[in-house]
Design a protein around this motif. Sequence first.
Motif, PDB file in Angstrom:
ATOM      1  N   ASN A 112      -2.828   5.605 -29.894  1.00  0.00           N
ATOM      2  CA  ASN A 112      -3.005   5.351 -28.457  1.00  0.00           C
ATOM      3  C   ASN A 112      -3.160   6.699 -27.744  1.00  0.00           C
ATOM      4  O   ASN A 112      -3.069   7.751 -28.382  1.00  0.00           O
ATOM      5  CB  ASN A 112      -1.809   4.572 -27.907  1.00  0.00           C
ATOM      6  CG  ASN A 112      -1.769   3.140 -28.442  1.00  0.00           C
ATOM      7  OD1 ASN A 112      -2.807   2.508 -28.579  1.00  0.00           O
ATOM      8  ND2 ASN A 112      -0.583   2.660 -28.756  1.00  0.00           N
ATOM      9  N   HIS A 133      -2.424  -0.293 -25.233  1.00  0.00           N
ATOM     10  CA  HIS A 133      -1.444  -0.441 -26.324  1.00  0.00           C
ATOM     11  C   HIS A 133      -2.149  -1.153 -27.475  1.00  0.00           C
ATOM     12  O   HIS A 133      -2.003  -2.365 -27.675  1.00  0.00           O
ATOM     13  CB  HIS A 133      -0.235  -1.238 -25.839  1.00  0.00           C
ATOM     14  CG  HIS A 133       0.357  -0.691 -24.582  1.00  0.00           C
ATOM     15  ND1 HIS A 133       0.920   0.565 -24.518  1.00  0.00           N
ATOM     16  CD2 HIS A 133       0.449  -1.202 -23.323  1.00  0.00           C
ATOM     17  CE1 HIS A 133       1.347   0.785 -23.285  1.00  0.00           C
ATOM     18  NE2 HIS A 133       1.062  -0.260 -22.547  1.00  0.00           N
ATOM     19  N   LEU A 141       4.513   6.004 -23.404  1.00  0.00           N
ATOM     20  CA  LEU A 141       4.480   5.735 -21.962  1.00  0.00           C
ATOM     21  C   LEU A 141       5.345   6.676 -21.145  1.00  0.00           C
ATOM     22  O   LEU A 141       5.025   6.970 -19.997  1.00  0.00           O
ATOM     23  CB  LEU A 141       4.902   4.287 -21.700  1.00  0.00           C
ATOM     24  CG  LEU A 141       3.837   3.229 -21.970  1.00  0.00           C
ATOM     25  CD1 LEU A 141       4.426   1.833 -21.874  1.00  0.00           C
ATOM     26  CD2 LEU A 141       2.669   3.374 -21.002  1.00  0.00           C
ATOM     27  N   SER A 145       3.357   8.323 -18.255  1.00  0.00           N
ATOM     28  CA  SER A 145       3.641   8.012 -16.846  1.00  0.00           C
ATOM     29  C   SER A 145       4.176   9.246 -16.121  1.00  0.00           C
ATOM     30  O   SER A 145       3.901   9.414 -14.929  1.00  0.00           O
ATOM     31  CB  SER A 145       4.544   6.796 -16.675  1.00  0.00           C
ATOM     32  OG  SER A 145       5.686   6.919 -17.429  1.00  0.00           O
ATOM     33  N   GLU A 157      -2.073  -0.158 -17.205  1.00  0.00           N
ATOM     34  CA  GLU A 157      -1.853  -0.426 -18.633  1.00  0.00           C
ATOM     35  C   GLU A 157      -2.747  -1.566 -19.075  1.00  0.00           C
ATOM     36  O   GLU A 157      -2.598  -2.690 -18.585  1.00  0.00           O
ATOM     37  CB  GLU A 157      -0.406  -0.846 -18.882  1.00  0.00           C
ATOM     38  CG  GLU A 157       0.605   0.258 -18.800  1.00  0.00           C
ATOM     39  CD  GLU A 157       2.003  -0.332 -18.947  1.00  0.00           C
ATOM     40  OE1 GLU A 157       2.672  -0.494 -17.901  1.00  0.00           O
ATOM     41  OE2 GLU A 157       2.396  -0.658 -20.079  1.00  0.00           O
ATOM     42  N   THR A 159      -2.953  -4.051 -21.381  1.00  0.00           N
ATOM     43  CA  THR A 159      -1.964  -4.657 -22.278  1.00  0.00           C
ATOM     44  C   THR A 159      -2.570  -5.856 -23.014  1.00  0.00           C
ATOM     45  O   THR A 159      -1.850  -6.790 -23.393  1.00  0.00           O
ATOM     46  CB  THR A 159      -0.717  -5.064 -21.446  1.00  0.00           C
ATOM     47  OG1 THR A 159      -0.498  -4.074 -20.433  1.00  0.00           O
ATOM     48  CG2 THR A 159       0.542  -5.139 -22.284  1.00  0.00           C
ATOM     49  N   LEU A 172       5.819  -4.127 -21.676  1.00  0.00           N
ATOM     50  CA  LEU A 172       4.534  -3.431 -21.588  1.00  0.00           C
ATOM     51  C   LEU A 172       3.716  -4.101 -20.491  1.00  0.00           C
ATOM     52  O   LEU A 172       3.711  -5.331 -20.361  1.00  0.00           O
ATOM     53  CB  LEU A 172       3.784  -3.508 -22.928  1.00  0.00           C
ATOM     54  CG  LEU A 172       4.505  -2.888 -24.121  1.00  0.00           C
ATOM     55  CD1 LEU A 172       3.631  -2.955 -25.370  1.00  0.00           C
ATOM     56  CD2 LEU A 172       4.938  -1.452 -23.838  1.00  0.00           C
ATOM     57  N   GLY A 176       3.224   0.905 -15.569  1.00  0.00           N
ATOM     58  CA  GLY A 176       2.252   1.527 -14.660  1.00  0.00           C
ATOM     59  C   GLY A 176       2.248   0.841 -13.311  1.00  0.00           C
ATOM     60  O   GLY A 176       3.080  -0.026 -13.026  1.00  0.00           O
ATOM     61  N   GLY A 179      -0.566  -3.681 -14.531  1.00  0.00           N
ATOM     62  CA  GLY A 179      -0.742  -4.002 -15.955  1.00  0.00           C
ATOM     63  C   GLY A 179      -1.737  -5.131 -16.089  1.00  0.00           C
ATOM     64  O   GLY A 179      -1.745  -6.056 -15.275  1.00  0.00           O
TER      65      GLY A 179
END
Length: 385
Positions: A112, A133, A141, A145, A157, A159, A172, A176, A179
């Motif tokens: 990632n 992810h 993260l 972040s 994110e 996700t 997750l 942020g 998401g």
Amino acid sequence: MPGYELVGAEELAEIQDVFQHGGVLFRHGFDAMRQNCYKVKEFESVFAQAMGAEHALAVSSGTAALRVALAALDIGPGDEVISQCFTFVATVEAIIESGAAPVCAEIDDTLNLDPEDLKRKITARTKAVIVVHMLGTPARLSDISAICQEYGIPLIEDTAWGCGGRLQGRALGTWGRIGTYSFDFAKTMTTGEGGMLVFNEEADWRRAMAWHDHGHENNPAVPRWEDTRLSSGFNFRMMELQGAVGLAQLKKLPRVIEAQRSNKEKIWRALSALPNIEPRAVPPGAEETADALIFLAASRRAALAAREALVSAGYSTKILPEAYTWHFAATWTHMPELVASHGNALEDAFPRSTALLQRAVSIPINVMMRVEAPAAIAKALSEVL
Ligand SMILES: Cc1ncc(COP(=O)(O)O)c(C=O)c1O
């Protein structure tokens, strides 16, 4: 792998419920007909709760979710958005659709976004970062972040693969500012096609809600046909049947994740003694969705041979190595906007990621795994690694 293995009576019951309440398939209005049955709204509410987010918005796909997130942040021409070079084309397509310039960064050993390379790629024009992810393993993260906070850049994110995963106890998608999730048919939970956004800020949620619905503010003071608006938008609405399926699938999510983790662990135990095999790194405090088990073989040749061996034994791989070109930005010469950001030699733009991804093999994890699978996978791989 995915919720589609568990699609059944519960999803059907939710769909029947829609038809028993007037059969209204649109998320808004028709109040007298639907007898208080609002599946998409209910899905948003329970999804937000499950993730520990303040607000959620259901949309028509994971790609739409990314596009709506960028619109909510007012990203457009003249801006740059950084993501990672190992992702599905959708992440970069959403950036291109917004009018911003897509920039990709290298991945690290988690496969990632590499925080160090992210820092190097930030410019005065960077207006958002999209971390992904990939295949259910959280990115680093905490570092990412912190960098975004230091530079005052909003973090999104992606996700799509991380729904139900956590890092340091936090879901997750909620690390942020926004998401995004995908519920396409290959994902941990599915609505066939569909997606979701979660928000930490109410103002982002309100902008996203209006933008995904032609600018409609859904002002309660006026009927929808006289609705107020602040901007134009588009149509990325989810429909009621998807919301209904989502409600049933969300209830199964903990079971899916638990089964995947357990099955992944069984396969890894069978493989870990093999020579020339290096597991993907996982950040501390990660609770993976365990969507896939990824390891690095000694070479590209060995990775391709591993796939051949698995397929011959009746098993398969997932994305790596066979769908490498759909998931690695170094191969996306069909995207002039990406080429413009990285120069003509796109294939040389991510040397560290190339070295990692060429050796990567990803084994799909099923919820319902045959008992003999771990030993059979290990046997197939032992003949080629
Ligand atoms: C990382 C990533 N982002 C976004 C998407 C797009 O999701 P959807 O298929 O729901 O549009 C996908 C789909 O596979 C994905 O893998």
